[in-house]
Design a protein around this motif. Structure first.
Motif, PDB file in Angstrom:
ATOM      1  N   TYR A 244       9.317  15.863 -13.841  1.00  0.00           N
ATOM      2  CA  TYR A 244      10.258  14.921 -14.841  1.00  0.00           C
ATOM      3  C   TYR A 244       9.435  13.107 -14.812  1.00  0.00           C
ATOM      4  CZ  TYR A 244      12.988  18.836 -13.044  1.00  0.00           C
ATOM      5  OH  TYR A 244      13.206  20.090 -12.433  1.00  0.00           O
ATOM      6  N   HIS A 245       8.760  13.333 -13.551  1.00  0.00           N
ATOM      7  CA  HIS A 245       8.712  11.825 -13.134  1.00  0.00           C
ATOM      8  C   HIS A 245       9.541  11.035 -14.112  1.00  0.00           C
ATOM      9  CE1 HIS A 245       4.161  12.976 -12.426  1.00  0.00           C
ATOM     10  NE2 HIS A 245       4.029  13.272 -13.440  1.00  0.00           N
ATOM     11  N   LEU A 246      10.850  11.158 -12.878  1.00  0.00           N
ATOM     12  CA  LEU A 246      12.610  10.211 -13.305  1.00  0.00           C
ATOM     13  C   LEU A 246      11.658   9.062 -11.827  1.00  0.00           C
ATOM     14  CD1 LEU A 246      15.320  12.205 -13.269  1.00  0.00           C
ATOM     15  CD2 LEU A 246      13.291  10.508 -15.267  1.00  0.00           C
ATOM     16  N   VAL A 247      12.246   7.822 -11.938  1.00  0.00           N
ATOM     17  CA  VAL A 247      12.226   6.554 -11.060  1.00  0.00           C
ATOM     18  C   VAL A 247      13.089   6.902  -9.564  1.00  0.00           C
ATOM     19  CG1 VAL A 247      11.533   4.165 -10.331  1.00  0.00           C
ATOM     20  CG2 VAL A 247      10.603   5.433 -12.689  1.00  0.00           C
ATOM     21  N   ASN A 248      12.921   7.462  -8.965  1.00  0.00           N
ATOM     22  CA  ASN A 248      14.316   8.016  -8.057  1.00  0.00           C
ATOM     23  C   ASN A 248      15.261   6.385  -7.783  1.00  0.00           C
ATOM     24  OD1 ASN A 248      14.005  10.188  -7.680  1.00  0.00           O
ATOM     25  ND2 ASN A 248      12.085  10.133  -5.823  1.00  0.00           N
TER      26      ASN A 248
ATOM     27  N   TRP B 179       0.702  -1.341  -0.284  1.00  0.00           N
ATOM     28  CA  TRP B 179      -0.294  -0.046  -0.363  1.00  0.00           C
ATOM     29  C   TRP B 179       0.520   1.597   0.433  1.00  0.00           C
ATOM     30  CZ3 TRP B 179      -4.487  -0.828  -1.982  1.00  0.00           C
ATOM     31  CH2 TRP B 179      -4.713  -2.133  -1.140  1.00  0.00           C
ATOM     32  N   TYR B 180       2.199   1.015   1.040  1.00  0.00           N
ATOM     33  CA  TYR B 180       2.857   2.210   0.529  1.00  0.00           C
ATOM     34  C   TYR B 180       3.344   1.974  -0.503  1.00  0.00           C
ATOM     35  CZ  TYR B 180       7.515   4.821   2.052  1.00  0.00           C
ATOM     36  OH  TYR B 180       8.008   5.958   2.774  1.00  0.00           O
ATOM     37  N   ASN B 181       4.131   1.240  -1.139  1.00  0.00           N
ATOM     38  CA  ASN B 181       5.026   1.745  -2.528  1.00  0.00           C
ATOM     39  C   ASN B 181       4.023   2.186  -3.480  1.00  0.00           C
ATOM     40  OD1 ASN B 181       6.777   0.048  -1.557  1.00  0.00           O
ATOM     41  ND2 ASN B 181       6.721  -1.653  -3.123  1.00  0.00           N
ATOM     42  N   ILE B 182       2.458   1.763  -3.269  1.00  0.00           N
ATOM     43  CA  ILE B 182       1.753   2.273  -4.613  1.00  0.00           C
ATOM     44  C   ILE B 182       1.029   3.611  -4.501  1.00  0.00           C
ATOM     45  CG2 ILE B 182      -0.745   1.936  -5.040  1.00  0.00           C
ATOM     46  CD1 ILE B 182       0.231  -1.187  -4.570  1.00  0.00           C
ATOM     47  N   ASN B 183       1.248   3.682  -2.792  1.00  0.00           N
ATOM     48  CA  ASN B 183       0.722   5.256  -2.338  1.00  0.00           C
ATOM     49  C   ASN B 183       2.212   6.222  -3.678  1.00  0.00           C
ATOM     50  OD1 ASN B 183      -1.693   5.240  -2.554  1.00  0.00           O
ATOM     51  ND2 ASN B 183      -0.992   4.614   0.207  1.00  0.00           N
ATOM     52  N   LYS B 184       3.382   6.080  -2.587  1.00  0.00           N
ATOM     53  CA  LYS B 184       4.141   6.711  -2.737  1.00  0.00           C
ATOM     54  C   LYS B 184       4.759   6.655  -4.009  1.00  0.00           C
ATOM     55  CE  LYS B 184       9.035   7.244  -0.662  1.00  0.00           C
ATOM     56  NZ  LYS B 184      10.295   6.352  -1.114  1.00  0.00           N
ATOM     57  N   ARG B 185       4.569   5.804  -4.936  1.00  0.00           N
ATOM     58  CA  ARG B 185       5.126   5.224  -6.641  1.00  0.00           C
ATOM     59  C   ARG B 185       3.571   5.383  -7.339  1.00  0.00           C
ATOM     60  NH1 ARG B 185       7.477  -0.449  -5.766  1.00  0.00           N
ATOM     61  NH2 ARG B 185       8.252  -0.218  -8.207  1.00  0.00           N
ATOM     62  N   TYR B 186       2.956   6.494  -6.719  1.00  0.00           N
ATOM     63  CA  TYR B 186       1.758   6.571  -7.925  1.00  0.00           C
ATOM     64  C   TYR B 186       2.004   6.796  -8.805  1.00  0.00           C
ATOM     65  CZ  TYR B 186      -3.022   7.465  -7.975  1.00  0.00           C
ATOM     66  OH  TYR B 186      -4.410   7.902  -8.632  1.00  0.00           O
ATOM     67  N   SER B 187       2.873   7.512  -9.090  1.00  0.00           N
ATOM     68  CA  SER B 187       3.094   8.620 -10.444  1.00  0.00           C
ATOM     69  C   SER B 187       3.947   7.846 -11.114  1.00  0.00           C
ATOM     70  CB  SER B 187       4.102  10.126  -9.671  1.00  0.00           C
ATOM     71  OG  SER B 187       5.298   9.827  -9.312  1.00  0.00           O
ATOM     72  N   GLU B 188       5.344   6.782 -10.013  1.00  0.00           N
ATOM     73  CA  GLU B 188       5.580   5.666 -11.130  1.00  0.00           C
ATOM     74  C   GLU B 188       5.190   5.052 -12.358  1.00  0.00           C
ATOM     75  OE1 GLU B 188       8.462   3.740  -8.560  1.00  0.00           O
ATOM     76  OE2 GLU B 188       8.305   2.149 -10.375  1.00  0.00           O
ATOM     77  N   ILE B 189       3.606   4.291 -11.416  1.00  0.00           N
ATOM     78  CA  ILE B 189       2.681   3.853 -11.931  1.00  0.00           C
ATOM     79  C   ILE B 189       2.865   4.197 -13.468  1.00  0.00           C
ATOM     80  CG2 ILE B 189       0.580   2.581 -12.298  1.00  0.00           C
ATOM     81  CD1 ILE B 189       0.712   2.595  -8.486  1.00  0.00           C
ATOM     82  N   GLY B 190       1.667   5.766 -13.019  1.00  0.00           N
ATOM     83  CA  GLY B 190       1.487   6.517 -14.373  1.00  0.00           C
ATOM     84  C   GLY B 190       2.386   6.139 -15.053  1.00  0.00           C
ATOM     85  N   LEU B 191       3.428   7.310 -14.804  1.00  0.00           N
ATOM     86  CA  LEU B 191       5.541   6.658 -15.724  1.00  0.00           C
ATOM     87  C   LEU B 191       4.890   5.225 -16.438  1.00  0.00           C
ATOM     88  CD1 LEU B 191       7.364   8.311 -16.741  1.00  0.00           C
ATOM     89  CD2 LEU B 191       8.755   6.496 -15.323  1.00  0.00           C
ATOM     90  N   ARG B 192       4.822   4.534 -15.869  1.00  0.00           N
ATOM     91  CA  ARG B 192       5.195   3.522 -16.665  1.00  0.00           C
ATOM     92  C   ARG B 192       4.019   2.903 -17.666  1.00  0.00           C
ATOM     93  NH1 ARG B 192       8.729  -0.141 -14.528  1.00  0.00           N
ATOM     94  NH2 ARG B 192      10.004   0.776 -12.748  1.00  0.00           N
ATOM     95  N   ARG B 193       2.928   3.338 -17.424  1.00  0.00           N
ATOM     96  CA  ARG B 193       1.907   2.990 -18.185  1.00  0.00           C
ATOM     97  C   ARG B 193       2.049   4.099 -19.902  1.00  0.00           C
ATOM     98  NH1 ARG B 193      -2.759   1.099 -16.477  1.00  0.00           N
ATOM     99  NH2 ARG B 193      -3.841   1.399 -18.501  1.00  0.00           N
ATOM    100  N   ALA B 194       2.548   5.373 -19.358  1.00  0.00           N
ATOM    101  CA  ALA B 194       2.689   5.987 -20.151  1.00  0.00           C
ATOM    102  C   ALA B 194       3.462   5.629 -21.067  1.00  0.00           C
ATOM    103  CB  ALA B 194       3.136   7.429 -20.025  1.00  0.00           C
ATOM    104  N   LEU B 195       4.670   4.796 -21.020  1.00  0.00           N
ATOM    105  CA  LEU B 195       5.847   4.676 -21.378  1.00  0.00           C
ATOM    106  C   LEU B 195       5.756   3.237 -21.941  1.00  0.00           C
ATOM    107  CD1 LEU B 195       9.328   5.548 -19.052  1.00  0.00           C
ATOM    108  CD2 LEU B 195       7.949   6.746 -20.911  1.00  0.00           C
ATOM    109  N   GLY B 196       4.123   2.919 -21.789  1.00  0.00           N
ATOM    110  CA  GLY B 196       3.758   1.928 -22.586  1.00  0.00           C
ATOM    111  C   GLY B 196       3.809   0.605 -21.774  1.00  0.00           C
ATOM    112  N   ALA B 197       3.990   0.336 -20.361  1.00  0.00           N
ATOM    113  CA  ALA B 197       3.473  -0.436 -19.863  1.00  0.00           C
ATOM    114  C   ALA B 197       1.807  -0.768 -19.660  1.00  0.00           C
ATOM    115  CB  ALA B 197       3.772  -0.626 -18.109  1.00  0.00           C
ATOM    116  N   THR B 198       1.335  -2.019 -20.152  1.00  0.00           N
ATOM    117  CA  THR B 198      -0.724  -2.493 -19.855  1.00  0.00           C
ATOM    118  C   THR B 198      -0.338  -2.411 -18.443  1.00  0.00           C
ATOM    119  OG1 THR B 198       0.349  -4.624 -20.090  1.00  0.00           O
ATOM    120  CG2 THR B 198       0.051  -3.633 -21.987  1.00  0.00           C
ATOM    121  N   ALA B 199      -1.587  -2.300 -18.694  1.00  0.00           N
ATOM    122  CA  ALA B 199      -2.077  -2.362 -16.738  1.00  0.00           C
ATOM    123  C   ALA B 199      -1.898  -3.567 -16.026  1.00  0.00           C
ATOM    124  CB  ALA B 199      -3.531  -2.525 -16.765  1.00  0.00           C
ATOM    125  N   ASN B 200      -1.389  -5.067 -17.371  1.00  0.00           N
ATOM    126  CA  ASN B 200      -1.273  -6.055 -16.355  1.00  0.00           C
ATOM    127  C   ASN B 200       0.145  -5.773 -16.016  1.00  0.00           C
ATOM    128  OD1 ASN B 200      -2.195  -8.587 -16.426  1.00  0.00           O
ATOM    129  ND2 ASN B 200      -0.834  -9.415 -18.092  1.00  0.00           N
TER     130      ASN B 200
END
Ligand SMILES: Nc1ncnc2c1ncn2[C@@H]1O[C@H](COP(=O)(O)OP(=O)(O)O)[C@@H](O)[C@H]1O
Ligand SMILES: [Mg+2]
Lengths: 392, 232
Positions: free
Chosen positions: B92-96, A292-313
């Protein structure tokens, strides 16, 4: 991708350290507990060799009765008890029965082979019928064996296997010091340490009460008829008293002895199982928390990865994968220590018990981790990329 | 390269309905560098998200590289994003937790058939393009804002996308660093022919691009060649 997961976990090692330790400790305790459980279960599955139901285990105290008289009276007592309608069978033998806490070991040898073995001496009555023993090879004792200079003995199957392998044992010799015994029969088992423990095997021999070179055994084994209750104990003692005046007979019921043995052995297991459950709960909560902590803290990372081409799966797999990597690290560390335990044989069990326990514990930890990580990972995968990337 | 036809976007929450975009028609030809300007909250990011297939329009059609997006199936969209679009964000949205090199490699992780060594090589090339070859092993928090944004640009261009969508790429940078980042984008557009759509608040930046589209309250209010602006 796997390399990427390891990299993520490694770069986040400080945050992940506690989680790995929690998995590591849970695994070790789980492994220990499961080893004991598997060991107990494997012992439990093996035949006990006798039937403890309806056995009364009676300890005799002779007090001041002179030795010669003890021999005569003991014989009379056995005979008297055999006539009682409530009793099916009677035997007089050494007291080292299962659940009794007694043991009586003796070393036996054959050539280079030697082994300490539990030793039961039968001095009267019919021990085989009383205990419901199962002869699998050769024969049981018969009248006259107690006087035979061949020193006839009956051994349990595991002893036979140890000394004679798959050969037949009947007629073969085993030695104890200078004394030579002749095997006349093999019984399936006679587990004097109880069904949850392993034991060294047993051999039995007969001796005559008239043989003054041996002491008089002071344990009576009574197989009661079905339906007989402890209510007749008083009557039984009175009948016995008519023969053995002044002796004290202390009656224990073998099924009760067995019940308390079980309790004594299963209670620690239960305690360990509870500790395990707590540790596992701890890991489960830890995984939830971390995710839960990860998902909250890494919220934007998740969005970013989706933008870069990651599927939800792929996001789902990543989060699950990271937890699996954590679990694997904890398990590798744990297995390393577990294997040291096995090599040092700290717990003194069969090697296969450890392999089972290792396998079961690893599978359990992985299952636990997957079950706990499932929902949060799904949640992470469901995050909308545009929302996750939104910035003011 | 990207065409928006009659795009509308309405955000529906329990209590209110926000019309973020209204009847937007916009065609960005291949190789163009377009600036989008407009006050905060006028729908610029929403527009970029829809162009980048990160968000679904309420109505209207997005066409990318001649292909109208008909189904918004996650897998297909992810594939198009990965192959055709590079994103650059204000923050930026870099992964730290990943090194500069690993950050730049990210898009190729989601592309099949790229080996690890190939990824590393391409990431190094991309970092060289943005002038950060010496920083591959650093972590994002060891870099200045301008350097971070250059890493983000390297990440956007590693997959060799036809389009780069940049949402206020210089918004968090001082003018010197902003200038550097802008020059990299201009080079990309000129040398590689990458189509770029950039949201900006900075008139100076906007005037370096070929075309400027202004938005107000979810609607286009002007669309002009920058060349025209300067002469008028
Ligand atoms: N996820 C959302 N839910 C509801 N309203 C939103 C959401 N995202 C943006 N909006 C609204 O849509 C409008 C346009 O937002 P945005 O595209 O972010 O503007 P800009 O980038 O031009 O500042 C704003 O009024 C904003 O509040
Ligand atoms: Mg915006």
């Amino acid at each position: 991708m796997i390399k990427h997961l390891f990299k993520l976990v490694w770069n986040r090692r400080r945050a992940n350290f506690l989680m790995i330790m929690a998995i590591f400790f849970s695994f070790l305790v789980l492994f220990g507990t499961i080893s004991v459980l598997v060991n107990s279960w494997q012992n439990y599955k093996k035949p006990l060799g006798f039937e403890p139901e309806r056995i009364w285990y009676v300890n005799i105290q002779h007090y001041q009765t002179p030795k010669d008289e003890v021999r005569v009276i003991s014989e009379q007592l056995v005979r008297k008890l055999q006539t009682l309608p409530e009793i099916e069978h009677v035997a007089l033998a050494s007291g080292n029965a299962a659940y009794s806490g007694w043991s009586n070991m003796m070393g036996l040898t054959r050539g280079n082979l030697q082994r300490g073995i539990n030793n039961v001496t039968i001095q009267g009555g019919d021990f085989k019928s009383t205990m419901d023993l199962n002869v699998v090879e050769g024969r049981w004792f018969q009248d006259g064996d107690e006087f035979s200079n061949q020193n006839p003995m009956v051994i349990t199957q595991d002893i036979k296997q140890f000394f004679f392998g798959n050969e037949s044992a009947a007629g073969k010799k085993l030695k104890s010091g200078d004394k030579e015994f002749t095997v006349i029969g093999v019984i399936e088992a006679y587990r004097t340490n109880g069904e949850l423990n392993s034991d060294a095997g047993t051999f039995m021999r007969v001796s005559s009460l008239a043989d003054t070179s041996r002491w008089v055994e002071n344990t009576l084994y009574l197989r009661m008829k079905p339906g007989v209750t402890s209510g007749i104990e008083e009557k039984l003692l009175k009948e016995a008293g008519s023969v053995a005046t002044g002796w004290k007979l202390d009656v224990k019921y073998m099924d009760q002895m067995r019940a308390s043995y079980m309790k004594e052995n299963l209670t620690p297991l239960l305690i360990f199982a509870i500790i395990c459950a707590f540790l596992i709960l701890n890991v489960a909560l830890g995984i939830f928390g971390v995710l839960w902590y990860n998902i909250n803290k890494r919220y934007s990372e998740i969005g970013l990865r989706r933008a870069l081409g990651a599927t939800a799966n792929q996001i789902y797999k990543q989060f699950l994968g990271e937890i699996l990597v954590l679990a694997t690290l904890g398990l590798v560390l744990g297995s390393f220590f577990a294997i040291q335990f096995v090599l040092l044989d700290v717990m003194g069990m069969q090697p296969e018990v450890y392999y089972y326990a290792l396998g079961i514990s690893i599978v359990m930890i992985y299952l636990l981790v997957i079950v706990c990580a499932f929902q949060p990972s799904r949640q992470a995968a469901a995050i909308h990329p545009a929302l996750a990337l939104h910035e003011e | 390269m990207i065409t928006l036809s009659d795009i509308e976007k309405v955000y529906q929450t329990k209590t209110i309905e926000t019309v973020a975009l209204q009847r937007v028609n916009l065609a960005v030809p291949k190789g163009e560098f377009v600036s989008i300007m407009g006050p905060s909250g006028c729908g610029k990011s929403t527009l970029l998200n829809i162009m980048g297939l990160l968000d679904v329009p309420t109505s209207g059609v997005v066409t990318i590289d001649g292909q109208p997006i008909k189904s918004y199936k996650d897998k297909e969209l992810a594939h198009i994003r990965n192959e055709k679009i590079g994103f650059v964000f204000q923050s930026y949205h870099l992964v730290n937790d990943l090194s500069v090199l690993d950050n730049v490699e990210l898009p190729l992780l989601y592309r099949s058939g790229v080996s690890g060594s190939e990824r590393t090589k391409l990431a190094k090339d991309a970092l060289e393009k943005v002038g950060l070859s010496a920083r591959t092993k650093h972590f994002p928090n060891q870099l200045s804002g301008g350097q971070r944004q250059r890493v983000a640009i390297a990440r956007a261009l590693i997959g060799n996308p036809a389009i780069i969508l940049a949402d206020e790429p210089t918004g968090n940078l001082d003018s010197v660093m902003g200038e550097e980042v802008m020059n990299i984008l201009l080079d990309l557009n000129r040398n590689d022919g990458t189509t770029i759509v950039m949201v900006t608040h900075d008139e100076n930046m906007a005037h370096k691009t070929e075309r400027l589209v202004r938005f107000f309250d979810g609607q286009q209010v002007s669309d002009s060649k920058v060349f025209d602006l300067q002469t008028v």
